[in-house]
Scaffold this motif. Structure first.
Motif, PDB file in Angstrom:
ATOM      1  N   ARG A  76       4.309  46.691  62.575  1.00 13.26           N
ATOM      2  CA  ARG A  76       5.275  47.003  63.617  1.00 13.26           C
ATOM      3  C   ARG A  76       4.668  46.774  65.001  1.00 13.26           C
ATOM      4  O   ARG A  76       3.465  46.914  65.198  1.00 13.26           O
ATOM      5  CB  ARG A  76       5.763  48.447  63.466  1.00 13.26           C
ATOM      6  N   PRO A  77       5.533  46.466  65.979  1.00 16.84           N
ATOM      7  CA  PRO A  77       5.018  46.102  67.318  1.00 16.84           C
ATOM      8  C   PRO A  77       4.229  47.207  68.008  1.00 16.84           C
ATOM      9  O   PRO A  77       3.276  46.921  68.741  1.00 16.84           O
ATOM     10  CB  PRO A  77       6.304  45.775  68.092  1.00 16.84           C
ATOM     11  N   TYR A  78       4.605  48.456  67.821  1.00 17.39           N
ATOM     12  CA  TYR A  78       3.906  49.507  68.577  1.00 17.39           C
ATOM     13  C   TYR A  78       2.452  49.669  68.139  1.00 17.39           C
ATOM     14  O   TYR A  78       1.633  50.208  68.891  1.00 17.39           O
ATOM     15  CB  TYR A  78       4.652  50.834  68.489  1.00 17.39           C
ATOM     16  N   ILE A  79       2.117  49.221  66.940  1.00 17.18           N
ATOM     17  CA  ILE A  79       0.713  49.247  66.515  1.00 17.18           C
ATOM     18  C   ILE A  79      -0.091  48.242  67.335  1.00 17.18           C
ATOM     19  O   ILE A  79      -1.223  48.518  67.760  1.00 17.18           O
ATOM     20  CB  ILE A  79       0.600  48.939  65.010  1.00 17.18           C
ATOM     21  N   GLU A  80       0.495  47.061  67.569  1.00 14.66           N
ATOM     22  CA  GLU A  80      -0.182  46.063  68.419  1.00 14.66           C
ATOM     23  C   GLU A  80      -0.351  46.586  69.835  1.00 14.66           C
ATOM     24  O   GLU A  80      -1.398  46.362  70.471  1.00 14.66           O
ATOM     25  CB  GLU A  80       0.630  44.766  68.418  1.00 14.66           C
ATOM     26  N   ARG A  81       0.652  47.290  70.340  1.00 14.91           N
ATOM     27  CA  ARG A  81       0.526  47.850  71.694  1.00 14.91           C
ATOM     28  C   ARG A  81      -0.567  48.908  71.743  1.00 14.91           C
ATOM     29  O   ARG A  81      -1.319  48.992  72.723  1.00 14.91           O
ATOM     30  CB  ARG A  81       1.872  48.443  72.135  1.00 14.91           C
ATOM     31  N   ALA A  82      -0.650  49.723  70.710  1.00 16.44           N
ATOM     32  CA  ALA A  82      -1.693  50.744  70.679  1.00 16.44           C
ATOM     33  C   ALA A  82      -3.085  50.114  70.675  1.00 16.44           C
ATOM     34  O   ALA A  82      -3.997  50.598  71.357  1.00 16.44           O
ATOM     35  CB  ALA A  82      -1.515  51.627  69.442  1.00 16.44           C
ATOM     36  N   ARG A  83      -3.245  49.018  69.935  1.00 14.80           N
ATOM     37  CA  ARG A  83      -4.534  48.340  69.905  1.00 14.80           C
ATOM     38  C   ARG A  83      -4.835  47.672  71.241  1.00 14.80           C
ATOM     39  O   ARG A  83      -5.978  47.674  71.714  1.00 14.80           O
ATOM     40  CB  ARG A  83      -4.535  47.303  68.791  1.00 14.80           C
ATOM     41  N   LEU A 127      -3.965  48.716  74.085  1.00 15.39           N
ATOM     42  CA  LEU A 127      -4.305  49.763  75.045  1.00 15.39           C
ATOM     43  C   LEU A 127      -5.643  50.422  74.749  1.00 15.39           C
ATOM     44  O   LEU A 127      -6.026  51.378  75.418  1.00 15.39           O
ATOM     45  CB  LEU A 127      -3.206  50.829  75.072  1.00 15.39           C
ATOM     46  N   GLY A 128      -6.355  49.905  73.763  1.00 15.48           N
ATOM     47  CA  GLY A 128      -7.694  50.404  73.475  1.00 15.48           C
ATOM     48  C   GLY A 128      -7.794  51.346  72.298  1.00 15.48           C
ATOM     49  O   GLY A 128      -8.857  51.964  72.084  1.00 15.48           O
ATOM     50  N   GLY A 129      -6.735  51.491  71.537  1.00 12.96           N
ATOM     51  CA  GLY A 129      -6.772  52.380  70.380  1.00 12.96           C
ATOM     52  C   GLY A 129      -7.671  51.819  69.280  1.00 12.96           C
ATOM     53  O   GLY A 129      -7.495  50.681  68.849  1.00 12.96           O
ATOM     54  N   GLY A 130      -8.630  52.597  68.830  1.00 15.57           N
ATOM     55  CA  GLY A 130      -9.539  52.158  67.781  1.00 15.57           C
ATOM     56  C   GLY A 130      -8.957  52.378  66.390  1.00 15.57           C
ATOM     57  O   GLY A 130      -7.804  52.780  66.218  1.00 15.57           O
ATOM     58  N   HIS A 131      -9.797  52.108  65.395  1.00 12.97           N
ATOM     59  CA  HIS A 131      -9.343  52.246  64.012  1.00 12.97           C
ATOM     60  C   HIS A 131      -8.915  53.679  63.710  1.00 12.97           C
ATOM     61  O   HIS A 131      -7.860  53.912  63.099  1.00 12.97           O
ATOM     62  CB  HIS A 131     -10.462  51.826  63.051  1.00 12.97           C
ATOM     63  N   ARG A 132      -9.740  54.630  64.118  1.00 13.30           N
ATOM     64  CA  ARG A 132      -9.429  56.023  63.824  1.00 13.30           C
ATOM     65  C   ARG A 132      -8.142  56.457  64.505  1.00 13.30           C
ATOM     66  O   ARG A 132      -7.307  57.172  63.903  1.00 13.30           O
ATOM     67  CB  ARG A 132     -10.586  56.912  64.275  1.00 13.30           C
ATOM     68  N   HIS A 133      -7.937  56.032  65.741  1.00 10.57           N
ATOM     69  CA  HIS A 133      -6.729  56.396  66.480  1.00 10.57           C
ATOM     70  C   HIS A 133      -5.487  55.842  65.792  1.00 10.57           C
ATOM     71  O   HIS A 133      -4.487  56.558  65.624  1.00 10.57           O
ATOM     72  CB  HIS A 133      -6.819  55.864  67.912  1.00 10.57           C
ATOM     73  N   VAL A 134      -5.550  54.591  65.393  1.00 11.86           N
ATOM     74  CA  VAL A 134      -4.393  53.955  64.758  1.00 11.86           C
ATOM     75  C   VAL A 134      -4.072  54.631  63.425  1.00 11.86           C
ATOM     76  O   VAL A 134      -2.915  54.926  63.117  1.00 11.86           O
ATOM     77  CB  VAL A 134      -4.646  52.447  64.561  1.00 11.86           C
ATOM     78  N   MET A 135      -5.111  54.907  62.627  1.00 10.74           N
ATOM     79  CA  MET A 135      -4.872  55.475  61.301  1.00 10.74           C
ATOM     80  C   MET A 135      -4.370  56.914  61.370  1.00 10.74           C
ATOM     81  O   MET A 135      -3.490  57.298  60.598  1.00 10.74           O
ATOM     82  CB  MET A 135      -6.157  55.397  60.464  1.00 10.74           C
ATOM     83  N   THR A 136      -4.922  57.718  62.287  1.00 14.36           N
ATOM     84  CA  THR A 136      -4.567  59.137  62.319  1.00 14.36           C
ATOM     85  C   THR A 136      -3.344  59.432  63.177  1.00 14.36           C
ATOM     86  O   THR A 136      -2.566  60.346  62.850  1.00 14.36           O
ATOM     87  CB  THR A 136      -5.748  59.973  62.838  1.00 14.36           C
ATOM     88  N   ARG A 137      -3.129  58.671  64.264  1.00 13.69           N
ATOM     89  CA  ARG A 137      -2.036  58.970  65.182  1.00 13.69           C
ATOM     90  C   ARG A 137      -0.774  58.175  64.909  1.00 13.69           C
ATOM     91  O   ARG A 137       0.315  58.588  65.318  1.00 13.69           O
ATOM     92  CB  ARG A 137      -2.502  58.727  66.624  1.00 13.69           C
ATOM     93  N   HIS A 138      -0.903  57.042  64.240  1.00 14.35           N
ATOM     94  CA  HIS A 138       0.265  56.182  64.027  1.00 14.35           C
ATOM     95  C   HIS A 138       0.589  55.968  62.549  1.00 14.35           C
ATOM     96  O   HIS A 138       1.748  56.088  62.149  1.00 14.35           O
ATOM     97  CB  HIS A 138       0.049  54.825  64.710  1.00 14.35           C
ATOM     98  N   VAL A 139      -0.424  55.655  61.754  1.00 13.88           N
ATOM     99  CA  VAL A 139      -0.163  55.353  60.346  1.00 13.88           C
ATOM    100  C   VAL A 139       0.106  56.629  59.545  1.00 13.88           C
ATOM    101  O   VAL A 139       1.102  56.725  58.817  1.00 13.88           O
ATOM    102  CB  VAL A 139      -1.339  54.571  59.730  1.00 13.88           C
ATOM    103  N   LEU A 140      -0.776  57.614  59.667  1.00 11.76           N
ATOM    104  CA  LEU A 140      -0.652  58.833  58.863  1.00 11.76           C
ATOM    105  C   LEU A 140       0.690  59.541  59.047  1.00 11.76           C
ATOM    106  O   LEU A 140       1.322  59.919  58.045  1.00 11.76           O
ATOM    107  CB  LEU A 140      -1.808  59.781  59.172  1.00 11.76           C
ATOM    108  N   PRO A 141       1.170  59.753  60.296  1.00 13.80           N
ATOM    109  CA  PRO A 141       2.489  60.408  60.419  1.00 13.80           C
ATOM    110  C   PRO A 141       3.621  59.637  59.749  1.00 13.80           C
ATOM    111  O   PRO A 141       4.583  60.245  59.277  1.00 13.80           O
ATOM    112  CB  PRO A 141       2.694  60.481  61.943  1.00 13.80           C
TER     113      PRO A 141
END
Length: 294
Positions: A180-187, A189-203
């Protein structure tokens, strides 16, 4: 921000309950689980811990159901009704903990494999496939045999052998979410692996995890009963599977003492059915592919 987040969560919970109430079978399952859960929690008040005592048994061996003992007695003269209520504590506890452990392992493996991809995901999923094709019960029996006999051994044996299905489902959902596009935006903006997995994927995979947990509890309870029936449970505690094992050892099958076998068997079947009904209802509410909005 905190107030807004709380209001959103409250609104989501209200919408979930409204959709859940539309599933009559799910309501029946929830009512049954609430009743059994209350009985299990109130067991020390209803029957007392001395119901397990062999030396202070109030009846004689293998009494048929009567006014004094509505479900009869076991080979030691203990009330089967009291044992049934007390055994609900162990059976439900093992089912909940084993399902939670299984889903936790599966969720971790699925998110990590789906996020990183490449050769790492290939290796992880081949290991998952190996666990998937191996009979879960056989692996659980092996672990329960080589480890000490206790409730925690049963929980561990069930939990570490039944996670592959959850891992595959969560991995597929993780791949879909990360496209999804918002994952690319998060990356960006500097979001690392842990940020993406815990703040976006897990929920986003939590609805799937919740449904899988509810469905997994019934399987865990059935597996615990099977292990206890085979003599691999904790002999110091009373559980429904252990009651079936005691009935087999007492010769209840050949001697026609049906009241020794029927109560724990029916209890296991009813609890497994109740969790399955709840799990199907939760799945239909949370899964958009089934046509029910969140």
């Amino acid at each position: 921000m905190t107030s807004l987040t709380w209001e959103r969560r409250k609104g989501s919970a209200v919408r979930f309950w409204r959709a859940y109430r539309a599933h009559r079978a799910g309501l029946y399952g929830l009512a049954g689980l609430a009743l059994i859960g209350l009985l299990a929690l109130a067991a020390p008040l209803l029957v007392g811990s001395d119901v397990q005592s062999v030396t202070n048994a109030p009846g004689t061996a293998l009494e048929a159901p009567s006014a004094a003992f509505p479900l009869g007695t076991d080979q030691f003269g203990r009330s089967l009704l009291g044992l049934l209520v007390w055994g609900a504590r162990v059976s439900l506890l093992v089912g909940l903990l084993a399902a939670a452990l299984s889903v936790a392992i599966g969720t971790l493996v699925g998110i990590v494999a789906g996020h990183y991809g490449g050769w790492f995901a290939t290796v992880v999923m081949r290991i998952t496939d190996w666990f998937l094709v191996m009979p879960t019960l056989v692996l659980a029996i092996v672990l329960a045999t080589v480890m000490s006999r206790s409730v925690w051994t049963v929980v561990l044996a069930i939990g570490v052998t039944s996670w592959p299905t959850t891992a595959r489902l969560v991995r597929a959902q993780t791949i879909a979410v990360e496209s999804r596009p918002y994952i690319e935006r998060a990356r960006a903006l500097g979001g690392g692996h842990r940020h993406v997995m815990t703040r976006h994927v897990l929920p986003n995979v939590m609805p799937l995890v919740l449904a899988q947990t509810t469905l997994g509890i019934s399987t865990a309870i059935l597996t615990e009963a099977t292990l206890a029936f085979l003599g691999l449970g904790d002999p110091t505690v009373v559980s429904w599977g252990g009651m079936l094992q005691d009935a087999r050892e007492a010769g209840a099958v050949s001697s026609g003492h049906w009241w020794y076998l029927a109560p724990p068997g029916i209890a296991i079947a009813l609890v497994a059915l109740a969790f399955t009904l709840c799990g199907r209802a939760v799945e239909s509410v949370l899964n958009p592919k089934l046509g029910v909005g969140r």
